[in-house]
Scaffold this active site. Structure first.
Site, PDB file in Angstrom:
ATOM      1  N   HIS A 112     -27.740 -19.145  33.367  1.00 44.85           N
ATOM      2  CA  HIS A 112     -27.951 -19.323  31.925  1.00 44.85           C
ATOM      3  C   HIS A 112     -29.101 -18.459  31.404  1.00 44.85           C
ATOM      4  O   HIS A 112     -29.219 -18.258  30.197  1.00 44.85           O
ATOM      5  CB  HIS A 112     -28.096 -20.808  31.540  1.00 44.85           C
TER       6      HIS A 112
ATOM      7  N   ASP B 249     -25.040 -22.743  38.199  1.00 48.57           N
ATOM      8  CA  ASP B 249     -26.030 -22.062  37.348  1.00 48.57           C
ATOM      9  C   ASP B 249     -26.915 -21.158  38.200  1.00 48.57           C
ATOM     10  O   ASP B 249     -28.109 -21.405  38.373  1.00 48.57           O
ATOM     11  CB  ASP B 249     -26.850 -23.112  36.586  1.00 48.57           C
TER      12      ASP B 249
ATOM     13  N   GLN C  84     -38.679 -26.225  29.295  1.00 46.07           N
ATOM     14  CA  GLN C  84     -38.156 -24.960  28.783  1.00 46.07           C
ATOM     15  C   GLN C  84     -39.038 -23.781  29.139  1.00 46.07           C
ATOM     16  O   GLN C  84     -40.246 -23.836  28.960  1.00 46.07           O
ATOM     17  CB  GLN C  84     -38.002 -24.981  27.259  1.00 46.07           C
ATOM     18  N   GLY C  85     -38.407 -22.708  29.583  1.00 50.42           N
ATOM     19  CA  GLY C  85     -39.140 -21.524  30.006  1.00 50.42           C
ATOM     20  C   GLY C  85     -39.375 -21.500  31.513  1.00 50.42           C
ATOM     21  O   GLY C  85     -39.696 -20.464  32.075  1.00 50.42           O
ATOM     22  N   ASP C  86     -39.228 -22.661  32.157  1.00 54.01           N
ATOM     23  CA  ASP C  86     -39.289 -22.699  33.621  1.00 54.01           C
ATOM     24  C   ASP C  86     -37.935 -22.361  34.230  1.00 54.01           C
ATOM     25  O   ASP C  86     -37.833 -22.088  35.436  1.00 54.01           O
ATOM     26  CB  ASP C  86     -39.721 -24.087  34.115  1.00 54.01           C
ATOM     27  N   SER C  87     -36.902 -22.404  33.409  1.00 54.99           N
ATOM     28  CA  SER C  87     -35.535 -22.142  33.869  1.00 54.99           C
ATOM     29  C   SER C  87     -35.439 -20.901  34.732  1.00 54.99           C
ATOM     30  O   SER C  87     -36.099 -19.892  34.472  1.00 54.99           O
ATOM     31  CB  SER C  87     -34.614 -21.938  32.667  1.00 54.99           C
TER      32      SER C  87
HETATM   33  C1  4AZ Z   1     -34.847 -25.658  29.851  1.00 50.39           C
HETATM   34  O1  4AZ Z   1     -34.400 -25.864  28.742  1.00 50.39           O
HETATM   35  C2  4AZ Z   1     -35.115 -26.818  30.699  1.00 50.39           C
HETATM   36  N1  4AZ Z   1     -36.706 -31.076  32.532  1.00 50.39           N
HETATM   37  C3  4AZ Z   1     -35.547 -26.623  31.979  1.00 50.39           C
HETATM   38  C4  4AZ Z   1     -35.799 -27.715  32.776  1.00 50.39           C
HETATM   39  C5  4AZ Z   1     -35.623 -28.973  32.282  1.00 50.39           C
HETATM   40  C6  4AZ Z   1     -35.211 -29.167  30.979  1.00 50.39           C
HETATM   41  C7  4AZ Z   1     -34.955 -28.082  30.206  1.00 50.39           C
HETATM   42  C8  4AZ Z   1     -35.894 -30.128  33.168  1.00 50.39           C
HETATM   43  O2  4AZ Z   1     -35.070 -24.528  30.271  1.00 50.39           O
END
Ligand code: 4AZ
Length: 263
Positions: free
Chosen positions: A76, A121, A213-216
């Site tokens: 993603h 993913d 968010q942003g750790d993805s």
């Molecule tokens: C994100 O949106 C996201 N709490 C990444 C990790 C988590 C939630 C959202 C897990 O990138």
């Protein structure tokens, strides 16, 4: 349906980050808003961590260096980017300076990746140049087996520490310890997701601690092996809503075959 709504709302809230689609500031179960229980760390402690950025230097996702020229990340993270627009910063505690910034030669993500279920993913980047290992840059081994429930794991990243109104990311790498939950346990009655957790996923949980968010795309590591890829969650550190990760042990064959196909 809930997911679609969550996607729209989270895009509105955090426009600049390539976020997983199922995290929402309006989640009815969401009461917290931080990466939640994290601490500052250094790249030397997590030398496999990289930052994916656009040409203007905005960080949009994390990734993990697995060999001299391959970064593993989330599908993603890659969907809306052309190879020529991605830069990878390696070897720096700060996402915006230091270490080295390299271009990308090729990318691939899993054919089975589903934007609705977020199964599979996983994606990889082939770097435009080889990088040598140093104190601050190291290749991490792909896990062959998903760790048992309760195994401690560390997740790191430059993702948001503030969930709703805070629009800027921490410049310093953050880390947090969470505990492995297999996909069945994570989708069981003990937690709140139910049957939307699939066998390509592994969860990790600790009250008040989570990726956000942003750790993805970034690493979940146990016993010095890459176990998970930050993928999704309802909110961040919400009660009984574990962080969900792509399960590296399950996806390992795809990763290895795809690396070969890009050689
Ligand atoms: C994100 O949106 C996201 N709490 C990444 C990790 C988590 C939630 C959202 C897990 O990138």
């Amino acid at each position: 349906m809930h997911r679609l709504l969550a996607l729209l709302l989270s895009c509105l809230a955090i426009g600049q980050i390539g976020a997983a689609s199922v995290s929402s500031p309006f989640d009815p179960f969401e009461h917290e808003g931080r990466i939640v229980g994290g601490e500052e760390t250094t790249i030397a402690a997590h030398p496999y961590q990289v930052s994916l950025q656009n040409k203007r230097g905005s960080h949009f996702c994390g990734g993990s260096l697995v060999s001299k020229n391959i970064v593993v990340t989330a599908a993603h993270c890659l969907q809306s980017y052309k190879v020529s627009n991605i830069r990878v910063r390696l070897g720096s505690t700060l996402y915006n300076e230091g270490g080295i910034l390299v271009e990308v030669e090729a990318l691939a993500y899993h054919e089975g990746y589903s934007t609705s279920t977020l199964e599979y993913d996983v994606g990889i980047l082939k770097l435009a140049q080889d990088v040598e290992e140093t104190d601050d840059i190291r290749y991490i081994k792909l896990a062959e087996v998903t760790p048992a429930n309760g195994t401690p794991a560390v997740v790191t990243g430059w993702g948001t520490k503030c969930y709703f109104w805070c629009m800027s990311l921490p410049k310093t790498l953050q880390e947090v310890i969470v505990y492995i939950l297999d996909w069945r346990t994570c989708g069981s009655e003990d937690y709140k997701y139910g049957p939307i957790v699939y066998d390509t996923m592994v969860c990790a949980y600790e009250k008040g601690k989570d990726a956000c968010q942003g750790d993805s795309g970034g690493p979940l590591v146990a016993d010095d092996e890459l176990v998970g890829i930050v993928s999704w969650g309802y909110g961040c550190a919400s009660s009984l809503m574990p962080g969900v990760y792509a399960d590296v042990a399950t996806l390992r064959e795809w990763i290895l075959n795809t690396i070969k196909s890009l050689e």
